[in-house]
Design a protein around this motif. Structure first.
Motif, short mmCIF file in Angstrom:
data_model
loop_
_atom_site.label_atom_id
_atom_site.label_comp_id
_atom_site.label_asym_id
_atom_site.label_seq_id
_atom_site.Cartn_x
_atom_site.Cartn_y
_atom_site.Cartn_z
N ASP A 53 -85.44 -69.41 6.43
CA ASP A 53 -84.21 -68.48 6.24
C ASP A 53 -83.83 -68.47 4.98
N PRO A 54 -83.87 -67.02 4.40
CA PRO A 54 -83.24 -66.74 3.10
C PRO A 54 -82.06 -67.30 2.68
N ALA A 55 -81.28 -67.50 3.58
CA ALA A 55 -79.94 -68.00 3.33
C ALA A 55 -79.71 -69.47 3.00
N ARG A 56 -80.77 -70.11 3.59
CA ARG A 56 -81.06 -71.27 3.29
C ARG A 56 -81.91 -72.16 2.30
N LEU A 57 -82.51 -71.10 1.42
CA LEU A 57 -83.26 -71.43 0.35
C LEU A 57 -82.47 -72.45 -0.53
N SER A 58 -82.87 -73.37 -1.44
CA SER A 58 -82.22 -74.32 -2.26
C SER A 58 -82.02 -73.43 -3.58
N LEU A 59 -80.59 -73.66 -3.92
CA LEU A 59 -80.26 -72.79 -5.15
C LEU A 59 -79.72 -73.75 -6.29
N PHE A 60 -80.33 -73.61 -7.60
CA PHE A 60 -80.09 -74.21 -8.45
C PHE A 60 -79.36 -73.61 -9.60
N ASP A 61 -78.34 -74.00 -10.29
CA ASP A 61 -77.72 -73.42 -11.35
C ASP A 61 -78.51 -73.42 -12.69
N GLY A 62 -78.01 -72.69 -13.80
CA GLY A 62 -78.89 -72.67 -14.95
C GLY A 62 -79.17 -73.99 -15.61
N ALA A 63 -78.29 -75.15 -15.16
CA ALA A 63 -78.52 -76.31 -15.71
C ALA A 63 -79.25 -77.24 -14.91
N LEU A 64 -80.00 -76.43 -13.69
CA LEU A 64 -80.84 -76.98 -12.72
C LEU A 64 -80.03 -78.29 -11.84
N ARG A 65 -78.93 -77.93 -11.47
CA ARG A 65 -78.05 -78.72 -10.79
C ARG A 65 -78.08 -77.98 -9.21
N HIS A 66 -78.37 -78.68 -8.02
CA HIS A 66 -78.47 -78.18 -6.97
C HIS A 66 -76.81 -77.99 -6.51
N VAL A 67 -76.95 -76.25 -6.20
CA VAL A 67 -75.38 -75.82 -5.75
C VAL A 67 -75.36 -75.23 -4.43
N ASP A 68 -76.35 -75.05 -3.77
CA ASP A 68 -76.41 -74.33 -2.71
C ASP A 68 -77.52 -74.53 -1.54
N GLY A 69 -77.57 -74.18 -0.35
CA GLY A 69 -78.80 -74.33 0.22
C GLY A 69 -79.18 -75.55 0.89
N ASP A 70 -80.22 -75.72 1.50
CA ASP A 70 -80.93 -76.84 1.93
C ASP A 70 -81.34 -77.85 0.91
N ALA A 71 -81.58 -79.07 1.03
CA ALA A 71 -82.46 -79.92 0.06
C ALA A 71 -83.69 -79.35 -0.09
N PRO A 72 -83.96 -79.29 -1.80
CA PRO A 72 -85.15 -78.71 -2.20
C PRO A 72 -86.38 -79.55 -1.81
N THR A 73 -87.47 -78.84 -2.10
CA THR A 73 -88.95 -79.65 -1.77
C THR A 73 -89.08 -80.93 -2.65
N LYS A 74 -89.47 -81.94 -2.23
CA LYS A 74 -89.95 -83.11 -2.88
C LYS A 74 -90.68 -82.88 -4.06
N GLU A 75 -91.26 -81.84 -4.08
CA GLU A 75 -92.06 -81.50 -5.39
C GLU A 75 -91.48 -81.22 -6.56
N MET A 76 -90.43 -81.11 -6.35
CA MET A 76 -89.57 -80.78 -7.69
C MET A 76 -90.06 -81.28 -8.95
N PRO A 77 -90.66 -82.41 -9.13
CA PRO A 77 -90.98 -82.90 -10.51
C PRO A 77 -92.20 -81.93 -11.04
N LEU A 78 -93.20 -81.40 -10.32
CA LEU A 78 -94.04 -80.47 -10.71
C LEU A 78 -93.44 -79.26 -11.05
N HIS A 79 -92.49 -78.81 -10.40
CA HIS A 79 -92.05 -77.47 -10.62
C HIS A 79 -91.17 -77.47 -12.01
N ARG A 80 -90.35 -78.45 -12.08
CA ARG A 80 -89.61 -78.79 -13.31
C ARG A 80 -90.70 -78.92 -14.66
N ALA A 81 -91.74 -79.55 -14.45
CA ALA A 81 -92.62 -79.94 -15.46
C ALA A 81 -92.85 -78.83 -16.11
#
Length: 216
Positions: A53-81
């Motif tokens: 659902d486009p409206a439920r995608l996890s949204l992070f701000d410029g400081a990479l704080r989760h600000v909206d949407g469902d909880a993000p994938t548990k693979e965030m460590p690889l994305h951040r890296a």
């Protein structure tokens, strides 16, 4: 339609296409993409690429704080890296694509140059793909291993798990991921048959002509 809304739609469009073609399945796989303000849009944990659902995608701000949407994938460590080590990364795709996973389990898999140089496009779009060892899904050690590459690779293969590709934007990341899986399929199809691949001279010409990142 705002730029962010359009980006949400494109993430879901590409995800559905990848699912429909069997490049991922069930609730596997995840995508992240830079937003216009420097944040991230990320597929949620436990979600299926078939029904995002486009409206439920996890949204992070410029400081990479989760600000909206469902909880993000548990693979965030690889994305951040990848984002931390590759300033040019605008999107990241991680799948559990069957052919590349199968190739990662072969005992003679090349850990430094995972894909056989059979056709030009994997060289052009991916450079050398690093095969990393197995990690449990979601393990922060995956991020540590990617950081250890210091941004020198655009793609890695997680053994027994799946490929991860970074691109300058969403389109580039998806296209490169498709090329990786197709190259792995071709390698398996020709395995043991002694196929004639590209020569070193062919690869050198591709690297120079298309300005490919080629970690020595």
């Amino acid at each position: 339609m705002t730029e962010l809304t359009a980006l949400r739609e494109r993430v879901c469009l590409f995800a559905r296409s990848l699912y429909d073609r069997g490049l991922t399945h069930g609730s596997t796989g995840n995508i992240s993409v830079r937003t216009p303000d420097g944040g991230l849009l990320v597929t949620p944990t436990g979600s299926s690429f078939l029904t995002l659902d486009p409206a439920r995608l996890s949204l992070f701000d410029g400081a990479l704080r989760h600000v909206d949407g469902d909880a993000p994938t548990k693979e965030m460590p690889l994305h951040r890296a990848f984002y931390d080590t590759r300033s040019t990364a605008g999107a990241i795709v991680h799948l559990h694509a069957a052919h590349s996973v199968a190739l990662s389990m072969m005992p003679d898999a090349d850990t430094d140059d995972f894909l056989a140089r059979l056709t030009p496009y994997p060289v052009m779009q991916l450079g050398k793909v690093k095969l990393l060892p197995y990690f449990m899904p979601g393990d922060p050690a995956i991020g540590d291993a990617i950081r250890g590459l210091a941004g020198r690779r655009t793609a890695v293969m997680l053994a027994n798990h799946g490929p991860v590709v970074a691109g300058k934007d969403l389109d580039a990341a998806v296209y490169a991921m498709e090329e990786l899986e197709a190259a792995a399929q071709l390698a398996l199809m020709t395995r043991g048959l002694g196929p004639k691949g590209l020569t070193d001279a062919d690869v050198t010409r591709l690297v120079r002509t298309f300005d490919v990142e080629w970690d020595a």
